[in-house]
Scaffold this motif. Structure first.
Motif: not given
Length: 107
Positions: A27-30, A54-57
């Motif tokens: 999640a942190r990477r995203c 939006t990238v995390v999602v």
């Protein structure tokens, strides 16, 4: 017998902890990737933060990294950001390493 059960429980706890760390690191990477990509597309501030979310999602669409890669690749293509697939995947890998280090240093 109690020793074997304790050892088994210890392995289960370590596995659960490692899985939690990896989930947080992904999640942190995203988020880091989203902020990096937002900057490449000329976004900053709240717009960059919103894009990073939006990238995390996007990472929840399917197992693995392909969903995140497709999201950022598509957005780069739409905005005319030129970056090879290889360099995008390398950035994803580098940011995962950074995210793992950050998570471990917090714990």
């Amino acid at each position: 017998m109690s020793g074997i059960n304790d050892r088994e429980k210890g392995f289960e706890n370590k596995f659960a902890h490692d899985q939690e760390i990896e989930f947080k690191a992904n999640a942190r990477r995203c988020k880091l990737l989203g902020l990096w990509a937002a900057e490449k597309m000329g976004m900053d501030g709240q717009e960059a933060e919103a894009y990073a979310k939006t990238v995390v999602v996007a990472d929840f669409e399917e197992a693995g990294d392909d969903d995140v890669f497709r999201k950022v690749r598509g957005d780069f293509d739409a905005k005319g950001v030129e970056l090879s697939d290889h360099l995008l995947r390398k950035q994803m890998d580098d940011l995962l390493i950074k995210a793992r280090e950050q998570i471990r240093s917090e714990g």
